[in-house]
Design a protein around this motif. Structure first.
Motif, PDB file in Angstrom:
ATOM      1  N   ARG A  39     -26.663  -4.882   6.132  1.00 53.81           N
ATOM      2  CA  ARG A  39     -26.097  -5.672   4.975  1.00 53.81           C
ATOM      3  C   ARG A  39     -24.599  -5.421   4.876  1.00 53.81           C
ATOM      4  O   ARG A  39     -24.156  -4.206   4.786  1.00 53.81           O
ATOM      5  N   ALA A  40     -23.862  -6.318   4.704  1.00 52.38           N
ATOM      6  CA  ALA A  40     -22.244  -6.155   4.656  1.00 52.38           C
ATOM      7  C   ALA A  40     -21.881  -6.180   3.023  1.00 52.38           C
ATOM      8  O   ALA A  40     -21.826  -7.479   2.748  1.00 52.38           O
ATOM      9  N   ASP A  41     -21.804  -5.209   2.266  1.00 52.52           N
ATOM     10  CA  ASP A  41     -21.527  -5.352   1.130  1.00 52.52           C
ATOM     11  C   ASP A  41     -20.337  -4.816   0.712  1.00 52.52           C
ATOM     12  O   ASP A  41     -19.999  -4.540  -0.485  1.00 52.52           O
ATOM     13  N   ARG A  42     -19.502  -4.117   1.573  1.00 51.99           N
ATOM     14  CA  ARG A  42     -18.226  -3.371   1.393  1.00 51.99           C
ATOM     15  C   ARG A  42     -17.327  -3.574   2.509  1.00 51.99           C
ATOM     16  O   ARG A  42     -17.672  -4.121   3.711  1.00 51.99           O
ATOM     17  N   PHE A  43     -15.959  -3.164   2.329  1.00 51.30           N
ATOM     18  CA  PHE A  43     -15.331  -3.051   3.527  1.00 51.30           C
ATOM     19  C   PHE A  43     -14.310  -1.969   3.140  1.00 51.30           C
ATOM     20  O   PHE A  43     -14.280  -1.314   2.123  1.00 51.30           O
ATOM     21  N   TRP A  44     -13.471  -1.610   4.249  1.00 51.86           N
ATOM     22  CA  TRP A  44     -12.630  -0.397   4.218  1.00 51.86           C
ATOM     23  C   TRP A  44     -11.299  -0.884   4.769  1.00 51.86           C
ATOM     24  O   TRP A  44     -11.144  -1.813   5.628  1.00 51.86           O
ATOM     25  N   ILE A  45     -10.267  -0.402   4.404  1.00 54.18           N
ATOM     26  CA  ILE A  45      -8.862  -0.277   4.730  1.00 54.18           C
ATOM     27  C   ILE A  45      -8.484   1.097   5.255  1.00 54.18           C
ATOM     28  O   ILE A  45      -8.654   2.075   4.499  1.00 54.18           O
ATOM     29  N   VAL A  46      -8.588   1.231   6.528  1.00 52.63           N
ATOM     30  CA  VAL A  46      -8.346   2.496   7.269  1.00 52.63           C
ATOM     31  C   VAL A  46      -6.804   3.052   6.903  1.00 52.63           C
ATOM     32  O   VAL A  46      -5.887   2.463   6.944  1.00 52.63           O
ATOM     33  N   ARG A  47      -6.848   4.376   6.347  1.00 53.50           N
ATOM     34  CA  ARG A  47      -5.856   5.196   6.073  1.00 53.50           C
ATOM     35  C   ARG A  47      -5.067   5.856   7.273  1.00 53.50           C
ATOM     36  O   ARG A  47      -4.179   6.094   7.558  1.00 53.50           O
ATOM     37  N   THR A  48      -6.152   6.830   7.948  1.00 54.18           N
ATOM     38  CA  THR A  48      -5.868   7.469   9.009  1.00 54.18           C
ATOM     39  C   THR A  48      -7.211   7.629   9.664  1.00 54.18           C
ATOM     40  O   THR A  48      -8.232   7.441   9.359  1.00 54.18           O
ATOM     41  N   GLY A  49      -6.911   8.047  11.035  1.00 50.84           N
ATOM     42  CA  GLY A  49      -8.200   7.804  11.988  1.00 50.84           C
ATOM     43  C   GLY A  49      -8.237   6.929  12.722  1.00 50.84           C
ATOM     44  O   GLY A  49      -7.487   5.698  12.474  1.00 50.84           O
ATOM     45  N   THR A  50      -9.245   6.706  13.432  1.00 46.43           N
ATOM     46  CA  THR A  50      -9.908   5.432  14.276  1.00 46.43           C
ATOM     47  C   THR A  50     -11.218   5.245  14.364  1.00 46.43           C
ATOM     48  O   THR A  50     -12.041   6.197  14.465  1.00 46.43           O
ATOM     49  N   VAL A  51     -11.590   3.822  14.190  1.00 47.93           N
ATOM     50  CA  VAL A  51     -12.904   3.617  14.151  1.00 47.93           C
ATOM     51  C   VAL A  51     -13.142   2.472  15.537  1.00 47.93           C
ATOM     52  O   VAL A  51     -12.259   1.587  15.799  1.00 47.93           O
ATOM     53  N   ALA A  52     -14.187   2.988  16.330  1.00 47.59           N
ATOM     54  CA  ALA A  52     -14.566   2.043  17.250  1.00 47.59           C
ATOM     55  C   ALA A  52     -15.380   0.822  16.664  1.00 47.59           C
ATOM     56  O   ALA A  52     -16.460   1.156  16.271  1.00 47.59           O
ATOM     57  N   LEU A  53     -15.290  -0.418  17.007  1.00 48.72           N
ATOM     58  CA  LEU A  53     -16.262  -1.425  16.804  1.00 48.72           C
ATOM     59  C   LEU A  53     -17.156  -1.930  18.190  1.00 48.72           C
ATOM     60  O   LEU A  53     -16.430  -1.988  19.284  1.00 48.72           O
ATOM     61  N   ASP A  54     -18.338  -1.821  17.986  1.00 50.47           N
ATOM     62  CA  ASP A  54     -18.978  -2.071  19.235  1.00 50.47           C
ATOM     63  C   ASP A  54     -20.046  -3.213  19.158  1.00 50.47           C
ATOM     64  O   ASP A  54     -20.387  -3.657  17.939  1.00 50.47           O
ATOM     65  N   LEU A  55     -20.491  -3.538  20.123  1.00 48.80           N
ATOM     66  CA  LEU A  55     -21.394  -4.722  19.922  1.00 48.80           C
ATOM     67  C   LEU A  55     -22.701  -4.545  20.860  1.00 48.80           C
ATOM     68  O   LEU A  55     -22.535  -3.954  22.147  1.00 48.80           O
ATOM     69  N   HIS A  56     -23.708  -4.673  20.427  1.00 45.12           N
ATOM     70  CA  HIS A  56     -24.969  -4.556  21.012  1.00 45.12           C
ATOM     71  C   HIS A  56     -25.147  -5.605  22.383  1.00 45.12           C
ATOM     72  O   HIS A  56     -24.964  -6.744  22.155  1.00 45.12           O
ATOM     73  N   VAL A  57     -25.297  -5.013  23.379  1.00 47.20           N
ATOM     74  CA  VAL A  57     -25.668  -5.583  24.566  1.00 47.20           C
ATOM     75  C   VAL A  57     -27.087  -5.511  25.183  1.00 47.20           C
ATOM     76  O   VAL A  57     -27.341  -4.279  25.500  1.00 47.20           O
ATOM     77  N   PRO A  58     -28.070  -6.489  25.214  1.00 45.91           N
ATOM     78  CA  PRO A  58     -29.372  -6.372  25.614  1.00 45.91           C
ATOM     79  C   PRO A  58     -29.405  -5.474  27.104  1.00 45.91           C
ATOM     80  O   PRO A  58     -28.820  -5.888  27.701  1.00 45.91           O
ATOM     81  N   GLY A  59     -30.337  -4.300  27.039  1.00 37.23           N
ATOM     82  CA  GLY A  59     -30.461  -3.795  28.279  1.00 37.23           C
ATOM     83  C   GLY A  59     -29.469  -2.636  28.517  1.00 37.23           C
ATOM     84  O   GLY A  59     -29.514  -2.031  29.596  1.00 37.23           O
ATOM     85  N   ARG A  60     -28.277  -2.777  27.803  1.00 39.10           N
ATOM     86  CA  ARG A  60     -27.091  -1.923  28.067  1.00 39.10           C
ATOM     87  C   ARG A  60     -26.809  -1.068  26.921  1.00 39.10           C
ATOM     88  O   ARG A  60     -27.167  -1.381  25.771  1.00 39.10           O
ATOM     89  N   ARG A  61     -25.978  -0.101  27.062  1.00 38.05           N
ATOM     90  CA  ARG A  61     -25.260   0.571  25.829  1.00 38.05           C
ATOM     91  C   ARG A  61     -24.392  -0.292  25.307  1.00 38.05           C
ATOM     92  O   ARG A  61     -23.873  -1.169  25.715  1.00 38.05           O
ATOM     93  N   ALA A  62     -24.161   0.065  24.003  1.00 40.48           N
ATOM     94  CA  ALA A  62     -23.279  -0.829  23.222  1.00 40.48           C
ATOM     95  C   ALA A  62     -21.817  -1.092  23.873  1.00 40.48           C
ATOM     96  O   ALA A  62     -21.483  -0.024  24.212  1.00 40.48           O
ATOM     97  N   ALA A  63     -21.133  -1.971  23.859  1.00 42.55           N
ATOM     98  CA  ALA A  63     -19.775  -2.361  24.325  1.00 42.55           C
ATOM     99  C   ALA A  63     -18.822  -1.862  23.083  1.00 42.55           C
ATOM    100  O   ALA A  63     -18.852  -2.907  22.032  1.00 42.55           O
ATOM    101  N   VAL A  64     -17.892  -1.087  23.351  1.00 54.40           N
ATOM    102  CA  VAL A  64     -16.762  -1.016  22.236  1.00 54.40           C
ATOM    103  C   VAL A  64     -15.978  -2.286  22.616  1.00 54.40           C
ATOM    104  O   VAL A  64     -15.492  -2.354  23.901  1.00 54.40           O
ATOM    105  N   VAL A  65     -15.684  -3.017  21.635  1.00 57.66           N
ATOM    106  CA  VAL A  65     -14.669  -4.248  21.827  1.00 57.66           C
ATOM    107  C   VAL A  65     -13.617  -3.995  21.197  1.00 57.66           C
ATOM    108  O   VAL A  65     -12.543  -4.916  21.680  1.00 57.66           O
ATOM    109  N   GLU A  66     -13.163  -3.015  20.377  1.00 58.08           N
ATOM    110  CA  GLU A  66     -12.018  -2.956  19.750  1.00 58.08           C
ATOM    111  C   GLU A  66     -11.741  -1.540  19.023  1.00 58.08           C
ATOM    112  O   GLU A  66     -12.953  -1.267  18.538  1.00 58.08           O
TER     113      GLU A  66
END
Length: 151
Positions: A39-66
Motif C-alpha cells: 500500500r502506497a500511502d506516503r512518500f519521502w524526499i531523501v535528505r542524505t543517504g542512498t536508496v536502491a529501487l528494485d523490481l521483482h523478476v520471477p525466478g530471479r533475484r530482484a533487479a536494482v533499476v535505479e
C-alpha cells in the motif's frame, strides 16, 4: 529532471508549505522502505543517504533499476490509483528523509492548484525517468547483448 530535486521544481513559497507536512525519519542501511505491491500511502524526499529501487523478476533475484539520493523523491505510487508500490526500495546507506502522508499532501494540493501542478509535473517526470531506467536495466540484465541504451 529528477536529479535537480523536488524543491527546485516547486514555485517560490511552496517548499515551506510542503515541508510543514513533513516528518523527519531515518532508515538504517539494509532497511526495506517499501515492498512492490504494498500500500502506497506516503512518500519521502531523501535528505542524505542512498536508496536502491528494485523490481521483482520471477525466478530471479530482484533487479536494482535505479538509486535515489539527496533531494530526490522516493515513491510516486501514492499519486496514482490503486496506490500500490510499483517497485521495492531498500536503504543502501543510512538515510535521513522527510516523510509525507499522501492524503495530507493531496488535501494541500486540492487547496493549492499551483503546488498541485508543480508536484504533478515533477512526479510525472520521475515516473518517466524510472520507467526508462527499469527498461534499460532489465534489457542489460536479461535481453540480447547490446539491446539496452548506450552508456
Amino acid at each position: 529532471m529528477t536529479r535537480a530535486g523536488v524543491f527546485a521544481a516547486l514555485p517560490e513559497g511552496h517548499r515551506d508549505r510542503l515541508l510543514a507536512l513533513a516528518r523527519d525519519v531515518t532508515f538504517p542501511a539494509g532497511t526495506r522502505v517499501f515492498e512492490e505491491g504494498g500500500r502506497a500511502d506516503r512518500f519521502w524526499i531523501v535528505r542524505t543517504g542512498t536508496v536502491a529501487l528494485d523490481l521483482h523478476v520471477p525466478g530471479r533475484r530482484a533487479a536494482v533499476v535505479e538509486t535515489v539520493g539527496a533531494g530526490e523523491l522516493l515513491g510516486w505510487s501514492w499519486l496514482c490509483p490503486p496506490r500500490q508500490w510499483h517497485l521495492g526500495a531498500e536503504a543502501i546507506h543510512p538515510v535521513r528523509a522527510w516523510e509525507f502522508d499522501a492524503d495530507a499532501v493531496l488535501e494541500l494540493c486540492a487547496r493549492d492548484p499551483v503546488l498541485d501542478h508543480a508536484l504533478l509535473v515533477y512526479t510525472a517526470g520521475v515516473i518517466g525517468h524510472r520507467l526508462r531506467s527499469a527498461r534499460t536495466r532489465l534489457l542489460d540484465l536479461y535481453g540480447p547483448y547490446g539491446s539496452g541504451e548506450p552508456r
